[in-house]
Design an enzyme around this catalytic site. Structure first.
Site, PDB file in Angstrom:
ATOM      1  N   ASP A   1      -2.948   4.754 -14.814  1.00 15.32           N
ATOM      2  CA  ASP A   1      -4.044   3.846 -15.194  1.00 15.32           C
ATOM      3  C   ASP A   1      -3.969   3.540 -16.697  1.00 15.32           C
ATOM      4  O   ASP A   1      -4.195   2.412 -17.137  1.00 15.32           O
ATOM      5  CB  ASP A   1      -5.385   4.495 -14.852  1.00 15.32           C
ATOM      6  CG  ASP A   1      -5.388   5.022 -13.435  1.00 15.32           C
ATOM      7  OD1 ASP A   1      -5.446   4.207 -12.506  1.00 15.32           O
ATOM      8  OD2 ASP A   1      -5.295   6.258 -13.258  1.00 15.32           O
TER       9      ASP A   1
ATOM     10  N   HIS B   1      -9.546   8.934 -11.010  1.00 17.02           N
ATOM     11  CA  HIS B   1      -8.467   8.001 -10.672  1.00 17.02           C
ATOM     12  C   HIS B   1      -8.911   7.226  -9.423  1.00 17.02           C
ATOM     13  O   HIS B   1      -8.469   7.487  -8.306  1.00 17.02           O
ATOM     14  CB  HIS B   1      -7.153   8.742 -10.407  1.00 17.02           C
ATOM     15  CG  HIS B   1      -6.088   7.830  -9.875  1.00 17.02           C
ATOM     16  ND1 HIS B   1      -5.517   6.831 -10.625  1.00 17.02           N
ATOM     17  CD2 HIS B   1      -5.528   7.728  -8.648  1.00 17.02           C
ATOM     18  CE1 HIS B   1      -4.654   6.164  -9.894  1.00 17.02           C
ATOM     19  NE2 HIS B   1      -4.642   6.682  -8.684  1.00 17.02           N
TER      20      HIS B   1
HETATM   21  N1  LIG Z   1      -2.487   9.360  -9.118  1.00 19.70           N
HETATM   22  C1  LIG Z   1      -1.841   8.216  -9.050  1.00 19.70           C
HETATM   23  O1  LIG Z   1      -1.772   7.476 -10.049  1.00 19.70           O
HETATM   24  C2  LIG Z   1      -1.210   7.731  -7.770  1.00 19.70           C
HETATM   25  C3  LIG Z   1      -1.303   8.465  -6.633  1.00 19.70           C
HETATM   26  N2  LIG Z   1      -0.709   8.044  -5.464  1.00 19.70           N
HETATM   27  C4  LIG Z   1      -0.793   8.923  -4.314  1.00 19.70           C
HETATM   28  O2  LIG Z   1       0.424   9.682  -4.247  1.00 19.70           O
HETATM   29  C5  LIG Z   1       0.620  10.144  -2.895  1.00 19.70           C
HETATM   30  C6  LIG Z   1       2.030   9.879  -2.429  1.00 19.70           C
HETATM   31  O3  LIG Z   1       2.261   8.500  -2.326  1.00 19.70           O
HETATM   32  P1  LIG Z   1       3.609   7.938  -1.653  1.00 19.70           P
HETATM   33  O4  LIG Z   1       4.792   8.647  -2.170  1.00 19.70           O
HETATM   34  O5  LIG Z   1       3.528   6.475  -1.758  1.00 19.70           O
HETATM   35  O6  LIG Z   1       3.364   8.356  -0.130  1.00 19.70           O
HETATM   36  P2  LIG Z   1       4.438   8.550   1.035  1.00 19.70           P
HETATM   37  O7  LIG Z   1       3.694   8.581   2.323  1.00 19.70           O
HETATM   38  O8  LIG Z   1       5.580   7.616   0.871  1.00 19.70           O
HETATM   39  O9  LIG Z   1       4.973  10.021   0.726  1.00 19.70           O
HETATM   40  C7  LIG Z   1       4.170  11.138   0.891  1.00 19.70           C
HETATM   41  C8  LIG Z   1       5.082  12.236   1.344  1.00 19.70           C
HETATM   42  O10 LIG Z   1       4.303  13.427   1.421  1.00 19.70           O
HETATM   43  C9  LIG Z   1       4.766  14.136   2.552  1.00 19.70           C
HETATM   44  N3  LIG Z   1       3.763  15.128   2.932  1.00 19.70           N
HETATM   45  C10 LIG Z   1       2.683  14.985   3.737  1.00 19.70           C
HETATM   46  N4  LIG Z   1       2.056  16.159   3.867  1.00 19.70           N
HETATM   47  C11 LIG Z   1       2.736  17.040   3.111  1.00 19.70           C
HETATM   48  C12 LIG Z   1       2.585  18.424   2.869  1.00 19.70           C
HETATM   49  N5  LIG Z   1       1.595  19.115   3.412  1.00 19.70           N
HETATM   50  N6  LIG Z   1       3.487  19.037   2.061  1.00 19.70           N
HETATM   51  C13 LIG Z   1       4.506  18.356   1.520  1.00 19.70           C
HETATM   52  N7  LIG Z   1       4.714  17.038   1.738  1.00 19.70           N
HETATM   53  C14 LIG Z   1       3.836  16.404   2.515  1.00 19.70           C
HETATM   54  C15 LIG Z   1       5.014  13.052   3.603  1.00 19.70           C
HETATM   55  O11 LIG Z   1       5.836  13.505   4.657  1.00 19.70           O
HETATM   56  C16 LIG Z   1       5.676  11.999   2.746  1.00 19.70           C
HETATM   57  O12 LIG Z   1       7.092  12.151   2.699  1.00 19.70           O
HETATM   58  C17 LIG Z   1      -0.452   9.461  -2.076  1.00 19.70           C
HETATM   59  O13 LIG Z   1      -1.547  10.344  -1.918  1.00 19.70           O
HETATM   60  C18 LIG Z   1      -0.875   8.287  -2.953  1.00 19.70           C
HETATM   61  O14 LIG Z   1      -2.158   7.835  -2.656  1.00 19.70           O
HETATM   62  C19 LIG Z   1       0.002   6.876  -5.415  1.00 19.70           C
HETATM   63  C20 LIG Z   1       0.120   6.108  -6.543  1.00 19.70           C
HETATM   64  C21 LIG Z   1      -0.504   6.452  -7.794  1.00 19.70           C
HETATM   65  O1  LIG Z   2      -4.486   3.006  -5.023  1.00 18.89           O
HETATM   66  C1  LIG Z   2      -3.807   3.813  -4.391  1.00 18.89           C
HETATM   67  O2  LIG Z   2      -4.098   4.315  -3.315  1.00 18.89           O
HETATM   68  C2  LIG Z   2      -2.542   4.284  -5.028  1.00 18.89           C
HETATM   69  C3  LIG Z   2      -2.929   4.697  -6.366  1.00 18.89           C
HETATM   70  O3  LIG Z   2      -3.543   5.714  -6.573  1.00 18.89           O
HETATM   71  C4  LIG Z   2      -2.676   3.773  -7.455  1.00 18.89           C
HETATM   72  O4  LIG Z   2      -1.844   2.871  -7.318  1.00 18.89           O
HETATM   73  O5  LIG Z   2      -3.307   3.925  -8.496  1.00 18.89           O
END
Ligand SMILES: NC(=O)C1=CN([C@@H]2O[C@H](COP(=O)(O)OP(=O)(O)OC[C@H]3O[C@@H](n4cnc5c(N)ncnc54)[C@H](O)[C@@H]3O)[C@@H](O)[C@H]2O)C=CC1
Ligand SMILES: O=C([O-])CC(=O)C(=O)O
Length: 332
Positions: free
Chosen positions: A160, A188
């Site tokens: 952010d 967030h």
């Molecule tokens: N804080 C931030 O700025 C942001 C946070 N996010 C969050 O990050 C997370 C990951 O996003 P992506 O990589 O796009 O999702 P994704 O679905 O592509 O990858 C998530 C991975 O976590 C694995 N997973 C599920 N349960 C698990 C467990 N208990 N232990 C280990 N691995 C597990 C899944 O199998 C998958 O491979 C989401 O919660 C998303 O909302 C995404 C973008 C920004």
């Molecule tokens: O909005 C979402 O779910 C993914 C995220 O956290 C971001 O892009 O900031």
């Protein structure tokens, strides 16, 4: 003399952020170009084959700094001896979902992984929670890993922060590296408060306040804030997937600054355990402006908060208190 390798855990490593993040770590973007690393990658059994594919690609990339790869679906093996833990694993938000919808799926994962980290990570392991709801997952991890110092548990709001820098740079047509000291306060989520009241742009005559250069308070107090708050949703709408390369890059920025320090005169945003600074209730993981030195972060003190900002700081704290209550209700 060559440095000893640092063990870095990435959970959810077969996912889209994981796929963008692990090569950045292996290239030295997170810990420096002279710091060898051993990657620990965790995912769940249905993703085991895909995780193994990521491991094969890491081998094929022949990264000089990469001294080993552990790819596993066993949380104990994944956590053993790690110095840095980047917690990306979880269930991502899909189009039309609010963060609250993903709460119950994710907080139970963070409760379980807290115990594994507490028992098996290296002493003084630094933890960054990326998976949403990031602040509340980090809080649950802290509460269920009482022997990990609270100063070692954080969540990602650097994405952010970087989005806010990007918006100001585009608006003023200046280099993004010349903009500094924006602040993300709070959650967030769409209640976060991107604050430019202390932000400046580097100019030949010295740093100049962003507010003076933009000279449009309506934009800064309106569209700028909502654009940053809603950027995650805008990316999901455009890509049908949530931000990945920018999230991975921000995770590297977060850990790099935490471990190696922030530049003199620059602060960054990190979700950390509130000590009551700026009258934010203690007991929440809340994003504050911080500086980092010698591997420790400190909240920047003494910044003026006007009435407009105060309301926004309080609103996002209120949402975090509600999330905390909801998280506990999901766990009971
Ligand atoms: N804080 C931030 O700025 C942001 C946070 N996010 C969050 O990050 C997370 C990951 O996003 P992506 O990589 O796009 O999702 P994704 O679905 O592509 O990858 C998530 C991975 O976590 C694995 N997973 C599920 N349960 C698990 C467990 N208990 N232990 C280990 N691995 C597990 C899944 O199998 C998958 O491979 C989401 O919660 C998303 O909302 C995404 C973008 C920004
Ligand atoms: O909005 C979402 O779910 C993914 C995220 O956290 C971001 O892009 O900031």
């Amino acid at each position: 003399m060559a440095k000893d390798p640092i063990r870095v855990l990435v959970t959810g490593a077969a996912g889209q952020i994981g796929y963008a993040l692990v090569p950045m770590i292996a290239r030295g973007v997170m810990l420096g170009a002279d710091q060898p690393v051993i990657l620990h990658m965790l995912d769940i059994p249905p993703a085991a084959e895909s995780l193994n594919g990521v491991k094969m690609e890491l081998v094929d990339a022949a990264f000089p700094l990469l001294k080993g790869v552990v790819a596993t679906t066993d949380v104990v093996e994944a956590c053993t001896g790690v110095n840095i833990a980047v917690m990306v694993g979880g269930f991502p938000r899909k189009e039309g979902m609010e963060r609250k919808d993903v709460m119950s799926k994710n907080v139970s994962i963070y409760k379980a992984q807290a115990s594994a980290l507490e028992k098996h990570a290296a002493a003084n392991c630094k933890v960054l929670v990326v998976a949403n709801p990031a602040n509340t997952n980090a809080l649950i991890l802290k509460e269920f890993a009482p022997s990990i110092p609270e100063k070692n548990i954080s969540c990602l709001t650097r994405l952010d922060h970087n989005r806010a820098l990007g918006q100001i740079s585009e608006r003023l047509n200046v280099q993004v590296c010349d903009v500094k000291n924006v602040i993300i306060w709070g959650n967030h989520s769409s209640t976060q408060y991107p604050d430019v009241n202390h932000a400046t742009v580097k100019a030949p005559g010295g740093d100049t306040p962003v507010r003076q250069l933009v000279a449009d308070d309506d934009w800064l107090n309106g569209e700028f804030i909502t654009t940053v708050q809603q950027r995650g949703a805008a990316i999901i709408k455009a890509r049908k997937l949530s931000s990945a390369l920018s999230a991975a890059s921000a995770a590297c920025d977060h850990i790099r600054d935490w471990v190696l320090g922030t530049p003199e005169g620059t602060f960054v945003s990190m979700g950390v355990y509130s000590d009551g600074s700026y009258n934010v209730p203690p007991g929440l993981i809340y994003s504050f402006p911080v500086t980092c030195r010698d591997g420790k972060w400190s909240i920047v003190q003494g910044l003026s908060i006007d009435e407009f900002s105060r309301k926004k700081l309080d609103a996002t704290a209120e949402e975090l208190s509600e999330e905390k209550a909801l998280a506990y209700s999901c766990l009971s």
